[in-house]
Design an enzyme around this catalytic site. Structure first.
Site, PDB file in Angstrom:
ATOM      1  NE  ARG A   1      28.300  33.350 -30.989  1.00  0.00           N
ATOM      2  CZ  ARG A   1      28.940  33.999 -31.967  1.00  0.00           C
ATOM      3  NH1 ARG A   1      29.545  35.126 -31.702  1.00  0.00           N
ATOM      4  NH2 ARG A   1      28.955  33.506 -33.183  1.00  0.00           N
TER       5      ARG A   1
ATOM      6  CG  ASN B   1      33.596  24.661 -31.659  1.00  0.00           C
ATOM      7  OD1 ASN B   1      32.613  23.924 -31.738  1.00  0.00           O
ATOM      8  ND2 ASN B   1      33.502  25.962 -31.368  1.00  0.00           N
TER       9      ASN B   1
ATOM     10  CE1 TYR C   1      28.086  23.733 -40.804  1.00  0.00           C
ATOM     11  CE2 TYR C   1      26.243  22.204 -40.996  1.00  0.00           C
ATOM     12  CZ  TYR C   1      27.229  22.800 -40.240  1.00  0.00           C
ATOM     13  OH  TYR C   1      27.358  22.464 -38.911  1.00  0.00           O
TER      14      TYR C   1
ATOM     15  CB  THR D   1      24.874  27.158 -29.790  1.00  0.00           C
ATOM     16  OG1 THR D   1      24.571  26.991 -31.184  1.00  0.00           O
ATOM     17  CG2 THR D   1      25.312  25.828 -29.198  1.00  0.00           C
TER      18      THR D   1
END
Ligand SMILES: NC(=O)c1ccc[n+]([C@@H]2O[C@H](COP(=O)([O-])OP(=O)(O)OC[C@H]3O[C@@H](n4cnc5c(N)ncnc54)[C@H](OP(=O)(O)O)[C@@H]3O)[C@@H](O)[C@H]2O)c1
Length: 253
Positions: free
Chosen positions: A22, A87, A153, A188
């Site tokens: 994706r 990724n 994160y 995305t």
């Protein structure tokens, strides 16, 4: 067109793209296929939309076992990789600093940092032996801001960037290049979900305002994939240990 792609030195190269089903990863897969590489993509699921000829390995990269299973499968299928694009990643759930549990910290570290460390450790020895190879780590343009509400994160991605630079120095004498790409907000599935949750927090009070990047639009997955392709190709053969921010001019470098 063949001359154009061939000049990148990617024809016949063996490539692994994690999170290749994706968003940014899928765009990297498409670009690598166009450039003539032999590509394997990995994710936990959802291999249906992959281009013809692209291999798929299902693996959850939040665990050492998942990473090892992926590396074993790729080594068995391809015999090694010349190009590794780390990724797979993601930012959710968003929490204020005092609400982030140990489990949430660990999950972010596992997915956004240790998955790359573990996979690189298994797949770069072959590059070292062959004295050639290129690794790209996908980080985030948000790292320099350390902005709430996803400190776990940005901290994990900051660790990834620091490690990426150090790995580049370790592998440079062996002709193996290691770089990072830091996307800004990119259209995305993961990016949209992130911004939806972010938007709710902004409405609720704390958090950051969401305005357009200076170039006036969100990134497309291909904008990021083109930067990745440059960094794994011969066109960047004197470039290692760097972090290329691709964000429409939005974030501090
Ligand atoms: N989009 C943005 O605005 C943006 C901005 C800055 C940085 N980034 C970074 O760019 C990278 C790609 O983001 P994206 O927006 O393209 O994400 P995305 O649309 O959510 O796609 C993520 C990909 O990673 C896979 N994945 C997720 N969790 C996984 C796990 N535990 N194990 C293995 N694979 C996993 C997904 O497949 P499955 O779910 O099937 O496993 C999918 O293929 C990430 O590292 C992200 O942090 C994105």
């Amino acid at each position: 067109m063949a001359g154009e792609t061939g000049a990148r030195g990617l024809v016949g190269k063996r490539a692994l793209v994690t999170g290749g089903t994706r968003g940014i990863g899928a765009a990297v897969v498409r670009r690598l296929v166009e450039a003539g590489a032999q590509v394997v993509a990995s994710a936990r699921g959802g291999a249906e939309g992959l281009p013809d000829g692209v291999g798929f390995v299902a693996a959850d990269l939040r665990t050492r076992e998942g990473v090892e299973a992926l590396a074993d499968a790729v080594l068995e299928r391809l015999g090694g990789v010349d190009v590794l694009v780390d990724n797979a990643g993601g930012a959710r759930p968003f929490r204020h600093a005092w609400e982030i549990t140990d489990e949430a910290w660990q999950e972010q570290l596992d997915l956004n940092y240790l998955a790359s460390v573990r996979l690189d450790a298994l797949l770069t020895p072959g590059m070292r032996e062959r004295r050639s190879g290129a690794v790209v780590h996908v980080s985030s343009a948000a790292v320099p801001t350390s902005a709430p509400p996803f400190l776990h994160y940005t901290a994990a991605k900051a660790a990834l960037e620091n490690y990426s630079r150090g790995l580049a120095l370790e592998l440079a004498p062996f002709g193996v290049r290691v770089n990072a790409v830091s996307p800004g907000r990119t259209a995305t599935p993961g990016g949209e979900a992130t911004r939806e949750e972010w938007g709710k927090l902004v409405e609720a009070g704390p958090g950051q305002d969401v305005t357009a990047p200076p170039l006036g639009r969100e990134g497309r997955p291909e904008d990021i994939a083109d930067a990745v392709l440059f960094l794994v190709s011969d066109r960047s053969s004197w470039l290692t240990g760097r972090n290329l921010t691709v964000d429409g001019g939005e974030f501090p470098a």
